[in-house]
Design a protein around this motif. Structure first.
Motif, PDB file in Angstrom:
ATOM      1  N   PRO A  65       0.839  -1.209   0.000  1.00 38.45           N
ATOM      2  CA  PRO A  65       0.000   0.000   0.000  1.00 38.45           C
ATOM      3  C   PRO A  65       0.872   1.257   0.000  1.00 38.45           C
ATOM      4  O   PRO A  65       1.872   1.334   0.718  1.00 38.45           O
ATOM      5  N   GLY A  66       0.485   2.229  -0.829  1.00 42.96           N
ATOM      6  CA  GLY A  66       1.256   3.455  -0.907  1.00 42.96           C
ATOM      7  C   GLY A  66       2.511   3.350  -1.742  1.00 42.96           C
ATOM      8  O   GLY A  66       3.320   4.287  -1.779  1.00 42.96           O
ATOM      9  N   GLY A  67       2.680   2.239  -2.448  1.00 40.16           N
ATOM     10  CA  GLY A  67       3.874   2.025  -3.254  1.00 40.16           C
ATOM     11  C   GLY A  67       3.805   2.731  -4.598  1.00 40.16           C
ATOM     12  O   GLY A  67       2.924   3.553  -4.859  1.00 40.16           O
ATOM     13  N   THR A  68       4.766   2.375  -5.467  1.00 38.99           N
ATOM     14  CA  THR A  68       4.890   3.017  -6.771  1.00 38.99           C
ATOM     15  C   THR A  68       4.878   1.969  -7.866  1.00 38.99           C
ATOM     16  O   THR A  68       5.553   0.936  -7.746  1.00 38.99           O
ATOM     17  N   ALA A  69       4.128   2.231  -8.938  1.00 39.81           N
ATOM     18  CA  ALA A  69       4.099   1.356 -10.108  1.00 39.81           C
ATOM     19  C   ALA A  69       4.849   2.043 -11.241  1.00 39.81           C
ATOM     20  O   ALA A  69       4.492   3.167 -11.633  1.00 39.81           O
ATOM     21  N   ILE A  70       5.864   1.386 -11.766  1.00 43.17           N
ATOM     22  CA  ILE A  70       6.665   1.886 -12.877  1.00 43.17           C
ATOM     23  C   ILE A  70       6.172   1.174 -14.135  1.00 43.17           C
ATOM     24  O   ILE A  70       6.368  -0.033 -14.287  1.00 43.17           O
TER      25      ILE A  70
END
Length: 470
Positions: free
Chosen positions: A221-226
């Motif tokens: 949760p709250g992460g980043t998708a590249i």
């Protein structure tokens, strides 16, 4: 691995601990965890994995001799080593990896990056490791440790001081990425591309896309998708990432990308471009061959930027990487005959990219030679995709097309049908026959690509040619 007692490990994996004589359940283990008895060292944990051709239980004694103090087994063995008996050793190491990562994450500042895609995972993983190792202790997979065994073994290499864990997630069927990525819930997830690699196991490219998207579902949760915005199927994962509450960072060559490449130039000595990011235009000069590696570099820059690494620093580190990985666009041979050994694996996308690179780096007075084997795991698309590569090789004006093995015969027939006749295309039964043929055929000024799936074994042919013409 972090320090755990025999009893703690047994509890984590849900197994029956059988300490060796003189071993206390409270004894602490901190050594390497591996399925290969030859990789054992003092204090190691040997995982006795049953296999198609052999059974790890036969090598517990060898592991003990090499320093192992614990074996995780599916049946008791007689060797004088502490054992934990479990129902399934693969499930056991997965649960052990889950617990170890959770403990390190809770106690410190561990950040996790997960990478998936039909092509480019291993190169991107290596790029990430090179950038992050200058920031702190970094653990990344050896070779292509990205399956149900390799991924947990990589996770188990972390210590209390590890700051970054890079995980590569491969799959040949739905649900595999979800299971593996779910062990660690990465902070940053990278979606490289959706192609036909392993399409036979998924049942088609749309099913492949859904399987790759499992990594987004598993992100913290709250992460980043590249996301690779050059790939429509990857770009189409943005709504899923938004629903998961992830920050989205796009990379690619289009104007919408947050990390964008322009002016790509491929030569025999490397690949260059300009990286546009954060209102900066930064030159990048990779030693790695091939325009297709630019997007891998962009993904690594974008991911490490999300972790706080300045893009200029990431680029400076990428420029020191001499090779993507052994058998991946690996330059070999000598000044007269140059070999590119790219036969660790192959899909239609990577085969096409490698052929284009061969054409791009061959100058006037030099000759292009492509030594091609079968692409595996394509299912019902295999025939059409081999046809397509044969046509592409001719249209790129590859001057000698050497097709190896019965499974690649469609590629040869397609090349001949497209106009590669009169000896320009040949079909040979195996690698030995190809080596003998090429010994007499290759001449100064030739640039030779060797490309196939791992199962075709042409990577060893590439090694032989590289040594012969060095």
């Amino acid at each position: 691995m972090i320090a755990l007692s025999l009893a703690e490990i047994a509890e984590i994996v849900g197994g029956d601990l059988r300490p060796a004589a003189g071993h206390d359940p409270a004894s602490i283990v901190t050594g390497v965890v591996d399925t290969d008895s030859r990789q054992m060292a003092a204090g190691g944990i040997f995982v006795a994995k049953p296999g198609e051709h052999t059974d790890g239980h036969r090598f517990v004694g060898a592991a003990l001799e090499n320093g192992a103090v614990l074996a995780i087994v599916e049946r008791p063995v007689d060797d004088e080593i502490s054992q934990i008996v479990v129902a399934d050793v693969i499930d056991a190491i997965a649960e052990l990896a889950r617990a170890v990562v959770a403990r390190v994450r809770a106690a410190g500042d561990l950040r996790i990056v997960g990478v998936t895609g039909s092509n480019g995972k291993t190169t991107t993983k290596n790029f990430l490791a090179r950038i992050l190792q200058d920031e702190g202790e970094t653990v990344a997979p050896i070779a292509s440790y990205n399956n149900e065994v390799g991924a947990p073994l990589t996770m188990l290499r972390i210590t209390d001081g590890t700051r970054y864990l890079v995980c590569e997630f491969g799959a040949s069927a739905p649900g595999e990425i979800a299971r593996l990525a779910g062990l660690v819930n990465p902070d940053v997830v990278i979606e490289l591309m959706v192609g036909l690699a392993h399409a036979g196991g998924f049942g088609g490219i749309e099913e492949t896309a859904r399987a790759k998207a499992e990594l987004i579902e598993a992100a913290a949760p709250g992460g980043t998708a590249i996301l690779n915005l050059d790939d429509a199927r990857v770009a189409g994962m943005a709504p899923l990432a938004e629903r998961r509450g992830l920050r989205i960072v796009g990379f690619g060559q289009g104007s919408a990308a947050d990390v964008r490449a322009a002016g790509i130039d491929v030569t025999a000595s490397g690949t260059s471009c300009t990286v546009h990011v954060d209102d900066q235009a930064l030159p990048l000069r990779l030693q790695v061959l091939g325009a297709h590696h630019v997007n891998n570099a962009l993904a690594a820059i974008a991911a490490t930027r999300a972790l706080g690494v300045a893009p200029a620093d990431a680029i400076a580190r990428l420029e020191t990487v001499p090779l993507a990985e052994r058998w991946r666009m690996q330059p070999m041979g000598g000044s007269e005959v140059r070999i590119i050994n790219d036969a660790y694996n192959a899909s239609p996308d990577s085969m096409a990219a490698a052929l284009r690179t061969l054409a791009q780096i061959t100058g006037p007075g030099e000759r292009t030679v492509a030594v091609l084997g079968a692409m595996s795991e394509l299912g019902e698309t295999a025939g059409d995709e081999h046809d397509r590569i044969g046509l592409l090789a001719v249209r790129l004006n590859i001057q000698r097309i050497v097709v190896v093995g019965a499974e690649a015969r469609r590629l040869f027939l397609a090349a001949v049908g497209e106009g590669s006749w009169d000896g320009e295309a040949v079909h040979l039964p195996d690698a030995d026959a190809a080596f003998e043929y090429l010994q007499g055929e290759l001449r100064p000024g030739d640039r030779v690509l060797v490309k196939s799936s791992n199962s075709a074994g042409l990577r060893f042919l590439g090694d032989r040619l590289g040594e012969s013409f060095s």
